[in-house]
Write a protein that holds these residues in place. Structure first.
Motif: not given
Length: 479
Positions: A388-390, A182-194, A154-158, A144-148
């Protein structure tokens, strides 16, 4: 070297131990940046905390390697440093000097419970099914640490569901504490680091499945090179002046021994009305520190064979420091007080040591290599920041997968065994805390035994520990 570290007896080689030590270091090197950033929020000098982090890590890890001969590394613990900053200093209003004094006392308590075999009694009292659950739970937690860290979530907070902790919200520097909404979700794969992290996961998985020697370290290097070409790492941003060793030593004078100054130990017990709160805060420090370490040793040591059946027997029947576990527990206990003297929060055994163990580390030589890396980092920090963490996140994910094998020894069809095991494992990762996972597992173990008429199977040690954990949760809820 072979004779001192018993390399052949442990089924390892010098080259494998070196690779394992490097792997452990890179997996946990983030603490060199995160810990000073976290503790400096309290007013502690950033460079002083940076150097104190290195010194505490080096001393603690060397004791682990040379005295206990086990491949575990130590450094100021994540979670514990957040508790130090946001709860003890910001929440309760203690000065950072007083907080360091509490950490030092916590270390002394840990030494006492280790020398008097209380820690050993706790380990012996843990049911076998819970031990297997802790092993698998460590795997879930690491993954889980690795996934984060890979930036896959990503986490959405109202609005209205979060609070701002600390100062600097207008500058984007404050800590945000979100509610359970807070709602977790998979990010969009549009960031170089991801994208780099995803490729890194694939590289690591392929190398491990193909049993390539040095697979873990190779994956870190390969992913780092990829990150440089992808623009994730900016080589032009390397700052040599900002991380000068000379300025760090100058600032260290402000934190070294501050725990014993008139602003630290001198005022900590001056207000009799606050003494109960001080004692409960020290208890909270001690419980987290103790069970994080026990969980890490049980979770990684048994499956890898670092703590053999003979060593476990020696732990149960021997006296003094007759087993590697005895020595490892003592090494961990001494590190916290040493760290507090230099100016950092609780120093503890790092769960990221599992990355080095996954790379083949089996003896204290792995720890010595990691300690040497920490020493070199005081001079080469700008270069270490290139990784990097990546590049390290994929390693944590794959190592976490390796550790899930412990789950096969749990009878998941028997709810009396499965419910405590779930809370000691899956809940551990979701709660982002080894000690809280163990606490939940212990509490539900007692509950299931009581309602099934088997209360006698619950060790008195477990009852005492459960009581302390419940008191700890109550205190945290109140403060």
């Amino acid at each position: 070297m072979d004779k001192f570290f018993k390399l052949k007896e442990s089924g390892t080689t010098v080259s494998r131990e070196i690779m394992a030590g490097l792997t452990t270091f890179f997996a946990m090197s983030y603490i060199l940046f995160v810990n000073p950033d976290m503790l400096s929020k309290t007013g502690m000098p950033y460079q002083a905390v940076f150097l104190a982090t290195i010194i505490a890590s080096v001393i603690g890890t060397l004791i682990m390697g040379l005295f206990a001969n086990v491949p575990y590394a130590q450094a100021p613990g994540m979670g514990l440093n957040a508790f130090f900053t946001f709860t003890v200093v910001f929440g309760l209003g203690y000065s950072w000097q007083e907080a360091l004094a509490m950490v030092f006392i916590c270390g002394i308590i840990n030494i006492l419970i280790t020398v008097t075999k209380i820690r050993k009694m706790i380990i012996k009292a843990i049911p076998e099914s819970i031990q297997h659950a802790i092993g698998g739970g460590i795997g879930v937690f690491i993954a889980y640490i690795g996934i984060k860290n890979a930036g896959l979530l990503k986490f959405t907070l109202d609005p209205g569901t979060y609070t701002v902790v600390g100062k600097g919200a207008d500058k984007g520097k404050a800590t945000i504490e979100g509610a359970a909404s807070a709602v977790p979700a998979l990010v969009n794969f549009n960031q170089p680091a991801v994208l780099v992290a995803l490729i890194g996961i694939a590289i690591t998985a392929i190398l491990v499945v193909k049993n390539v020697k040095g697979a873990i370290l190779i994956s870190i290097v390969a992913t780092t090179v990829l990150a440089i070409f992808a623009g994730v790492v900016d080589l032009s941003a390397i700052d040599f002046k900002a991380n000068s060793l000379g300025s760090a030593f100058n600032e260290l004078g402000d934190t070294f021994g501050a725990a014993f100054s008139h602003k630290g130990m001198g005022t900590l017990f001056s207000d009799s009305a606050k003494i109960p709160q001080v004692l409960m805060t020290i208890l909270a420090f001690s419980l987290s520190d103790t069970f994080d370490t026990i969980g890490t040793f049980i979770g990684t040591g048994r499956r890898s064979g670092i703590f053999s059946e003979e060593d476990e027997a020696s732990l149960e029947n021997g006296s003094g420091f007759s087993s590697k576990m005895d020595k490892a527990l003592f090494a961990d206990a001494t590190a916290t007080s040493i760290g507090a003297i230099f100016g950092t929060s609780n120093t503890t055994t790092y769960v990221e040591s599992a990355a080095g163990i996954g790379a083949g580390g089996r003896t204290g030589l792995t720890s010595v290599v990691t300690a040497i890396c920490f020493i070199l980092s005081s001079v080469l920090l700008p270069f270490i920041s290139i990784v990097p963490s990546a590049a390290t996140a994929p390693v944590l994910i794959i190592v976490g997968v390796m550790m899930l094998g412990s789950f096969k020894d749990i009878n998941w069809t028997d709810l009396e065994e499965a419910i405590p095991a779930f809370f000691a494992s899956i809940f551990m990762g979701l709660a982002y805390s080894i000690s809280y996972g163990i606490a939940a597992g212990f509490i539900f173990f007692a509950i299931t035994k009581v309602v099934t008429g088997k209360a006698k199977e619950v060790s008195p040690i477990i009852w005492v520990v459960n009581f302390l954990f419940i008191i700890n949760f109550i205190i945290l809820a109140i403060i």
